[in-house]
Design a protein around this motif. Structure first.
Motif, short mmCIF file in Angstrom:
data_model
loop_
_atom_site.label_atom_id
_atom_site.label_comp_id
_atom_site.label_asym_id
_atom_site.label_seq_id
_atom_site.Cartn_x
_atom_site.Cartn_y
_atom_site.Cartn_z
N HIS A 151 0.83 -1.21 0.00
CA HIS A 151 0.00 0.00 0.00
C HIS A 151 0.86 1.25 0.00
N VAL A 210 -11.08 3.57 -0.10
CA VAL A 210 -10.39 2.88 0.98
C VAL A 210 -9.59 1.72 0.40
N ALA A 211 -8.30 1.72 0.69
CA ALA A 211 -7.42 0.64 0.20
C ALA A 211 -7.27 -0.46 1.22
N ALA A 212 -7.27 -0.09 2.50
CA ALA A 212 -7.08 -1.10 3.54
C ALA A 212 -7.69 -0.61 4.84
N VAL A 213 -8.26 -1.56 5.60
CA VAL A 213 -8.79 -1.29 6.94
C VAL A 213 -8.08 -2.23 7.91
N GLU A 230 -5.29 -6.69 9.01
CA GLU A 230 -6.09 -6.14 7.92
C GLU A 230 -7.41 -6.92 7.82
N ASP A 248 -11.74 -6.96 6.26
CA ASP A 248 -12.61 -6.50 5.17
C ASP A 248 -13.44 -5.31 5.60
N GLU A 249 -13.79 -5.26 6.91
CA GLU A 249 -14.73 -4.25 7.34
C GLU A 249 -14.53 -3.94 8.82
N ILE A 288 -6.74 3.35 8.70
CA ILE A 288 -7.26 3.34 7.33
C ILE A 288 -6.20 3.88 6.38
N ARG A 320 -15.24 -0.10 4.87
CA ARG A 320 -14.71 -1.33 4.30
C ARG A 320 -13.80 -1.00 3.10
N ALA A 321 -12.92 -1.93 2.78
CA ALA A 321 -12.02 -1.77 1.64
C ALA A 321 -12.84 -1.66 0.36
#
Length: 875
Positions: free
Chosen positions: A455, A471-474, A480, A482-483, A492, A546-547
């Motif tokens: 990232h 959003v690229a990553a959570v 990491e 999904d949500e 984030i 979410r991503a």
């Protein structure tokens, strides 16, 4: 005899007559190369010319450059003093051609200067050339009358110069002199044969003529440069030894005067013994290095240049100790250095008091542990002898470093004289253990943000407050996901962000991340774990994130703007500090927050209040100029060529961001800034203090923060005025009168208390008892403070002439005891011991000397019991 100063002057004048501009020496701290610790060769100030990033209108230059070789492959520290030709500090004489003349002129002039001007014997000189450099060899034959057999060819190791693995390079030609068979220092080495470049002191290199004509590419190929340059270097100390007809550099006037100064204070003579001679040479050499380092802005510290200075000073201090100096001495030698070299380098004259104070303070600091460290080392040496071993354990060497401040090379230097070594691997292991403990401690107090995957995120600008992104990553709970949902703490990452991630001293932005559906994340911080990644830290307040989700990022504008004011003010402050305190001032750390700024910089000693006021006034004057603040991205070499300040140890990429403030400040900086200096409004210094050896800190406010602080001060002044019944203009005078009245009343009260206590002395004496033939008086006194009680005890002790007096008094909820014993009885009755025995009875403790002691306690009701116990103690 020609002096060192005359050699320097003659060299400069010789080339001035041949069209060269005489330029002053550059600083020992390279101002255009933060990757280099010190200026270690004459070419350093002209490096960008050879790289092709700088053009000079003057194409012929000559100078005498001060140099240090104390780091990397040019580190001669441990050899200095052990022989007579290694130095930490030295002067390099050099003439330069930037695309002008070339080999023919350089060789002809070098020969002319040596053989015609300075009359060096031609039959003792040799010229070396690179093995394939026929052009240089032909020039030696055509332009000089050197004997052809004295033109020698060598390979890359000896006669090819390179700036680095890639970049400008070229063949070189050196002039060597045969100093005779008696000069060889390798005669004891089996198979040694004296010769040029054979590694002995008989054939000494005097001058190196470098011909820069190629560029070394990444694949190792040599490409011809568009312009060819000449870069020469001749060590002044070596030249002086040859021209003055002495065997050692330390016998030249450049260093002999410093040795003579030390002789005069040590009461010892140079040449009387090798151990002392080593110390004399070390002090002479190191004092020059210390003087010039400090004059050029280097201060003692535990890292970088400051640590190098500290190592040099501590090695010299240890040798001064060997010569019998128990008090700081090196700072005195700097005066002799300045007397010898000040005419050529006026900056050391201008900064003499500053240089002496820095060195003296550091000497005093090290003196506190030097004796203890040397004593420990002697114990360790004795232990090695008893065990029949010759290697000091790494743990012992580390203790000397960590507890007593002995750098590893200094411990090795000391042990070498006894043919002992150090377990360096063991030392390194102890050092790594300490570093690991420090890392663990940091982990215990701070959350570590870890970049994930590949990232990246681009900062879109310091004047953009809203931006749409995906959003690229959570990251939730370190992993990491999904949500993340309401209540989750998150990190984030988005590809593009208006949030400034904490770096360069500026704190990270705050704000919110929202979706069109009403999901909301409050961002409390933005961090930058690496140059191309910003991590937004916060908590989900509503909905989910979410991503892949499209979001709007909004920065807290008021907070960002306040940080911008403080960051631009920091740049102005830096420039003004350099104007007032000298260009040796360099940033050593900073904090740029919305509510304040903090700026650390290298400087020795507190800054007087009057100077601080002038600094504040000048910063505000620059603000009122309303000069523009421009930011620009460019290649790193172009930024340095422009004069941008870069800092040693900082990591810079190929492209850098340059912030220019007016015509007085250019710095490499990635922070957020105002458009014009007038936007800052007002600047107010709040405090100045020391935070480490040689590092000062100033704290300040700007804009609304400064105004709020000033309003608060005005309100405080009004409140004080009301208390003293005066206007704001009258406050100071009225408070001064009140303080004077208070002191007078306190003085009168003490006099009354003393008289009151004194008036009790006759009554008290009548209460004295005889205990085993000793006069003992233990009594309570009313209304006496510490001083009155002591005065009364002294008076009673004088009156009884021989005996023991113990007095007590109650002061609110506290009790005070004081014991006094006449001197004829202190061997029998110790006042401190009496106090220690009775103080617990009043719930306290104390002690003191044999003739006078005191104690305090929290139970005044038990005074009578404690005083009565005195009679039992005496009996």
């Amino acid at each position: 005899m020609i002096t060192g100063a005359e050699i320097r002057s003659a060299f400069l004048e010789f080339f001035r007559r041949r069209g060269h501009e005489v330029v002053p020496s550059a600083s020992l701290v390279p101002d255009k190369d933060p990757t280099l610790l010190f200026t270690n060769a004459g070419m350093v100030p002209f490096k960008n010319v050879f790289l092709g990033t700088e053009k000079r209108a003057i194409r012929r230059v000559v100078n005498a450059q001060k140099c240090l070789r104390l780091s990397g492959k040019h580190n001669d520290l441990e050899e200095v003093g052990r022989d007579t030709y290694h130095h930490t500090f030295f002067e390099m004489l050099g003439n330069w051609s930037f695309g002008d003349y070339y080999k023919q002129e350089a060789i002809a002039w070098a020969w002319e200067l040596f053989t015609r001007e300075w009359k060096l014997p031609k039959e003792l000189l040799y010229a070396t050339v690179y093995r394939t450099d026929d052009e240089a060899a032909d020039c030696w034959r055509s332009e000089t009358d050197i004997a052809p057999e004295r033109i020698l060819r060598f390979g890359e190791k000896d006669n090819f110069w390179e700036m680095g693995e890639v970049g400008p390079c070229g063949p070189c030609s050196e002039i060597h002199i045969d100093r005779g068979e008696g000069s060889c220092d390798q005669q004891h080495v089996a198979g040694h044969i004296c010769g040029v470049n054979a590694g002995c002191a008989r054939f000494m290199e005097l001058w190196n003529l470098v011909f820069i004509q190629y560029n070394r590419t990444t694949d190792g190929a040599l490409e011809p440069l568009a312009e060819r340059h000449v870069d020469t270097g001749a060590g002044l100390e070596r030249l002086a030894a040859v021209l003055q007809g002495v065997r050692s550099n330390y016998d030249t006037d450049l260093l002999r005067d410093l040795i003579r100064f030390t002789e005069g204070h040590a009461g010892k003579r140079y040449g009387a013994g090798e151990a002392d001679d080593l110390a004399f040479r070390v002090i002479a050499d190191h004092s020059r290095a210390l003087t010039f380092m400090v004059a050029d802005g280097v201060l003692p510290s535990n890292e970088g240049r400051g640590y190098v200075l500290r190592r040099v000073l501590r090695r010299a201090a240890r040798h001064a100790k060997h010569l019998g100096f128990d008090q700081p001495f090196l700072w005195r030698v700097t005066g002799a250095v300045i007397s010898t070299m000040g005419a050529a380098y006026p900056e050391i004259v201008e900064r003499q008091a500053y240089v002496e104070e820095v060195i003296r303070s550091e000497e005093e600091r090290f003196a506190e542990t030097l004796d203890k460290g040397l004593a420990l080392l002697e114990e360790e040496k004795a232990a090695l002898r008893s065990r029949g071993t010759t290697v000091l354990p790494g743990a012992a060497a580390f203790k000397l470093y960590d507890t007593y401040g002995f750098p590893l090379d200094m411990t090795q230097d000391i042990l070498r004289g006894d043919n002992l070594g150090v377990d360096v691997a063991g030392f390194d292991a102890c050092m790594e253990e300490q570093r690991q403990r420090a890392r663990e401690a940091r982990k215990a107090v701070a959350e570590i943000i870890t970049p994930t995957g590949a990232h990246t995120s681009r900062f879109v600008g310091d004047r953009i407050y809203e931006w749409e992104s995906t959003v690229a990553a959570v990251i939730v709970e370190g992993a990491e996901r999904d949500e993340a949902r309401t209540g989750d703490r998150v990190q984030i990452i988005v590809p593009e962000t208006p949030f400034y991630g904490e770096s360069g001293g500026q704190v990270g932005d705050r704000g919110v991340i929202e979706t069109a559906a009403g999901d909301r994340v409050e961002i409390v911080d933005a961090q930058k774990p690496r140059g191309d990644l910003t991590v937004h830290i916060g908590a989900v307040q509503r909905g989910a994130v979410r991503a892949g989700q499209r979001v709007r990022l909004r920065v807290d504008r008021g907070r960002r703007d306040a940080s911008r004011l403080n960051h631009s003010a920091t740049h102005i402050l830096h420039a003004v500090l350099r104007e007032h305190l000298g260009t040796q001032v360099r940033q050593a750390g900073s904090l740029v927050a919305p509510d304040r700024l903090r700026f650390d910089f290298n400087y020795h000693g507190p800054i007087p209040d009057a100077e601080l006021w002038r600094i504040e006034e000048d910063v505000n004057a620059r603000i009122r100029e309303n000069a523009g603040v421009a930011t620009e991205e460019m290649a790193y070499p172009d930024a340095i060529k422009m004069g941008a300040l870069a800092f040693f140890g900082d990591k810079y990429g190929d492209r850098v961001r340059v912030v220019r403030t007016g015509n007085y400040s250019i710095e490499l900086c990635g922070g957020t800034h105002v458009e014009r200096t007038g936007d800052i409004g007002v600047f107010k210094l709040r405090a100045e203090s020391g935070v480490a050896a040689g590092v000062r800190r100033v704290e300040a406010l700007t804009g609304e923060g400064a105004l709020a602080w000033l309003h608060g001060r005005e309100q405080l002044l009004r409140e004080i005025g009301e208390l003293v019944h005066g206007s704001e203009e009258e406050v100071a005078a009225r408070v001064a009168r009140l303080v004077a009245q208070q002191r007078e009343l306190e003085k009168q009260l003490k006099q009354i208390q003393s008289k009151l206590a004194g008036s009790q002395s006759d009554d008290l004496l009548r209460r004295a008892r005889q205990v085993d033939g000793i006069t003992v008086l233990a009594a309570e006194v009313e209304g006496a403070d510490d001083r009155a009680l002591r005065d009364l005890a002294d008076r009673l002790r004088d009156q009884i002439r021989s005996g023991v007096v113990v007095l007590g008094t109650a002061r609110g909820d506290r009790a005070l005891l004081l014991a006094a014993v006449t001197r004829d009885l202190t061997k029998r009755y110790h006042a401190g011991e009496i106090i220690k025995r009775i103080a617990p009875l009043i719930g306290g403790g104390g002690g003191g000397k044999p003739d006078l002691a005191q104690a305090g306690g929290k139970d005044p009701a038990k005074l009578g019991e404690a005083l009565e116990a005195v009679y039992q103690l005496v009996s």
